[in-house]
Design a protein around this motif. Structure first.
Motif, short mmCIF file in Angstrom:
data_model
loop_
_atom_site.label_atom_id
_atom_site.label_comp_id
_atom_site.label_asym_id
_atom_site.label_seq_id
_atom_site.Cartn_x
_atom_site.Cartn_y
_atom_site.Cartn_z
N THR A 1 0.84 -1.16 0.14
CA THR A 1 0.12 0.27 0.06
C THR A 1 0.80 1.24 -0.14
N ARG A 2 1.98 1.13 0.79
CA ARG A 2 2.85 2.34 0.93
C ARG A 2 3.45 2.58 -0.44
N ALA A 3 4.08 1.45 -1.14
CA ALA A 3 4.49 1.59 -2.64
C ALA A 3 3.59 2.12 -3.46
N LEU A 4 2.55 1.70 -3.56
CA LEU A 4 1.41 2.28 -4.49
C LEU A 4 1.11 3.80 -4.34
N ASN A 5 1.00 3.99 -2.83
CA ASN A 5 0.99 5.48 -2.45
C ASN A 5 2.08 6.36 -2.79
N ALA A 6 3.18 5.98 -2.87
CA ALA A 6 4.65 6.46 -3.31
C ALA A 6 4.59 6.65 -4.78
N THR A 7 3.99 5.81 -5.49
CA THR A 7 4.20 5.64 -6.97
C THR A 7 3.09 6.67 -7.38
N LYS A 8 2.07 6.68 -6.88
CA LYS A 8 0.74 7.70 -7.15
C LYS A 8 1.35 9.17 -6.95
N LEU A 9 2.08 9.22 -5.97
CA LEU A 9 2.66 10.68 -5.51
C LEU A 9 3.78 11.07 -6.31
N GLU A 10 4.36 10.24 -6.77
CA GLU A 10 5.45 10.51 -7.75
C GLU A 10 4.87 11.13 -9.17
N ARG A 11 3.74 10.45 -9.52
CA ARG A 11 3.23 10.95 -10.78
C ARG A 11 2.72 12.54 -10.48
N VAL A 12 2.02 12.65 -9.30
CA VAL A 12 1.49 13.89 -9.12
C VAL A 12 2.33 14.84 -9.03
N PHE A 13 3.63 14.77 -8.40
CA PHE A 13 4.65 15.65 -8.28
C PHE A 13 5.58 15.98 -9.45
N ALA A 14 5.27 15.08 -10.58
CA ALA A 14 6.21 15.31 -11.78
C ALA A 14 6.01 16.46 -12.38
N LYS A 15 6.57 17.42 -12.01
CA LYS A 15 6.57 18.58 -12.94
C LYS A 15 8.15 19.00 -13.43
N PRO A 16 8.73 18.53 -14.44
CA PRO A 16 10.04 18.43 -14.90
C PRO A 16 10.29 19.97 -15.37
N PHE A 17 9.49 20.51 -16.18
CA PHE A 17 9.86 22.14 -16.69
C PHE A 17 10.00 22.76 -15.56
N LEU A 18 11.37 23.61 -15.75
CA LEU A 18 11.82 24.67 -14.84
C LEU A 18 11.61 25.98 -15.42
N SER A 19 12.29 26.23 -16.70
CA SER A 19 12.29 27.69 -17.17
C SER A 19 12.83 27.46 -18.45
N ALA B 1 12.78 9.41 4.44
CA ALA B 1 11.29 9.10 3.67
C ALA B 1 11.51 8.71 2.33
N MET B 2 12.39 9.48 1.61
CA MET B 2 12.36 9.53 0.08
C MET B 2 13.23 8.09 -0.25
N ASN B 3 14.08 7.82 0.44
CA ASN B 3 14.97 6.58 0.31
C ASN B 3 14.15 5.49 0.42
N TYR B 4 13.09 5.57 1.73
CA TYR B 4 12.55 4.39 1.97
C TYR B 4 11.51 4.21 0.83
N ASN B 5 10.71 5.28 0.36
CA ASN B 5 9.97 5.15 -0.56
C ASN B 5 10.57 4.60 -2.18
N GLN B 6 11.63 4.82 -2.22
CA GLN B 6 12.49 4.51 -3.57
C GLN B 6 12.69 2.88 -3.37
N LYS B 7 13.10 2.55 -2.21
CA LYS B 7 13.20 1.01 -2.03
C LYS B 7 12.04 0.22 -2.19
N LEU B 8 10.62 0.93 -1.53
CA LEU B 8 9.35 0.23 -1.86
C LEU B 8 9.17 0.20 -3.36
N LYS B 9 9.44 1.24 -3.94
CA LYS B 9 8.88 1.24 -5.41
C LYS B 9 9.54 0.15 -6.16
N GLU B 10 11.11 0.28 -5.79
CA GLU B 10 11.89 -1.01 -6.40
C GLU B 10 11.47 -2.43 -6.06
#
Length: 445
Positions: free
Chosen positions: A42-60, A370-379
């Motif tokens: 469940t945590r991995a699923l939520n982390a993957t969803k949040l990754e797509r929500v916050f995917a805003k790559p364009f800077l300037s 938290a970021m490292n933990y989520n990354q390992k869960l996603k892997e």
């Protein structure tokens, strides 16, 4: 009478100072934690969803050019400095921290065909349609000084590309042939040629610095050794290669950007078939650049998109596009592995994050953990269908989406036709050819 007394070591649960976190004893026996895997899923699923929500790559967007951006170069010492050359002969030097142009030079008449910085970062070289090679100071001229090149070399033919040696005062240009120049001389030290066609790109190997690779318009990729006055070997592909880039961590690997919409990663020792064919673009690939880690590369295409490929995967992990962005001609991955720069037809240089959902700025220790933990869960759960579908999903422009669908139908039709031909032919008369070997015509040594 026997009394059982619990004995505990205070070191296991007592804090050394008041500022330390409380030590919590944990028993990792899986029998005591029957719901651990569902909870982690469940945590991995939520982390993957949040990754797509916050995917805003364009800077300037760095705008200031009055014509399409044709080439770019990175400063070897300064992370915040980048150079760009346009189709009207103008060269601009940009400060990425301020995101503004700090210097403009009218360098050539016609296109700026190529540019590169000297390994020490004190000067840079440009070549253009006016048959000249010019060396410029990296610093702005003093008050009252004219904006003039340090050296100018007038050639006999148009130069289409340039690259500087990584350790010595030597650079290479390409056009009708590959010329190796010493900075102090006005004539080339040696000229290398194999065939009689125009050469579009030349690149020095960053590790084995005496090796060069070039791409010619007669579909050849030619490798040279600077210590010998003859080329080493060449591979002929089905279609023309626009440019190549050497892997900065593996001396013998390079990736070629081809007109047939694919990128090919080769091992220069075994050119008979590529190590990997990277297929996702729907138009000609015009430029490619490696990340400093050597694990990924970025490609620019005529289909108005920028894609990031892992070296060992056949499909891209990320695709960047905007409504205004036209044909992307040049692309660079910054030396700190954080950003990507691309220059396109409509006169803009765009700055993107290399990792679309990465948070910029200083991270607190708890955020980092938290970021490292989520990354390992996603892997850990990356192959679960639901998580894989969310992680892979990308919104694409309608034109690219329709072309991908069309190419998939064409590829399936070709496969079906080949299967039918093999089925109705004499056994062994229609050989099985792997995807990697389909695109290679010949290797000449």
């Amino acid at each position: 009478m026997r009394v059982n007394v619990l004995s505990r070591n205070p070191d296991d649960y007592v804090r050394e100072t008041k500022l330390d976190l409380q030590r919590v004893p944990r028993n990792y026996d899986p029998a005591l934690h029957p719901f651990e895997v569902p909870r982690e899923y469940t945590r991995a699923l939520n982390a993957t969803k949040l990754e797509r929500v916050f995917a805003k790559p364009f800077l300037s967007s760095l705008d200031g050019h009055r014509d399409g951006v044709n080439c770019m170069a990175k400063h070897p010492k300064s992370l915040s400095t980048v150079l760009s050359g346009a189709c009207d002969g103008e060269v601009k030097i940009w400060n990425l921290t301020k995101r503004q142009c700090i210097r403009t030079i009218q360098a050539h008449e016609g296109f700026v065909r190529g540019m590169c910085a000297r390994f020490c970062g004190t000067s840079f070289f440009t070549v253009g349609d006016d048959k000249t090679v010019k060396q410029w100071k990296m610093e702005s001229p003093e008050y009252g000084e004219e904006e003039e090149p340090i050296h100018t070399i007038l050639g006999k033919t148009v130069y289409t590309g340039i690259d500087h040696h990584w350790k010595e005062a030597v650079f290479a240009t390409c056009g009708h042939q590959v010329d190796i120049w010493d900075e102090q001389r006005t004539s080339p030290m040696c000229s290398l040629t194999w065939g009689f066609d125009s050469i579009s790109s030349v690149k020095f190997n960053p590790i084995e610095t005496y090796l060069l690779g070039s791409c010619a318009s007669d579909r050849n990729i030619v490798l040279y050794d600077m210590r010998k006055s003859t080329p080493l070997k060449k591979v002929i592909l089905n279609m023309r290669t626009n440019t190549l880039c050497w892997n900065p961590m593996e001396a013998f690997n390079f990736t070629a950007a081809n007109e047939d919409y694919n990128l090919y990663t080769f091992d220069m020792r075994f050119l008979e078939s590529p190590v990997m064919v990277h297929m996702d673009h729907v138009s000609a690939v015009l430029d490619v650049d490696y990340s400093p880690t050597g694990k990924e590369f970025v490609s620019a295409s005529f289909d108005k998109s920028v894609r990031i490929f892992p070296v060992d995967k056949g499909h891209s992990r990320e695709v960047y596009h905007t409504k205004r962005m036209q044909h992307v001609i040049t692309v660079k991955w910054t030396s700190d592995n954080k950003y990507i720069l691309c220059g396109s037809d409509e006169m803009n240089i765009r700055l993107w994050k290399a990792n679309a959902s990465e948070k910029l700025g200083v991270l607190a220790p708890r955020e980092k953990a938290a970021m490292n933990y989520n990354q390992k869960l996603k892997e850990k759960f990356q192959y679960h269908p639901k998580i894989r579908r969310i992680a892979r999903h990308r919104h694409l422009p309608k034109s690219i989406f329709c072309q991908i669908k069309e190419q998939r139908i064409m590829r399936e039709a070709r496969r079906r036709k080949e299967l039918n031909r093999r089925k109705h032919s004499k056994p062994g008369s229609v050989p099985l050819v792997s995807e990697r070997k389909k695109h290679i015509v010949a290797v000449v040594k």
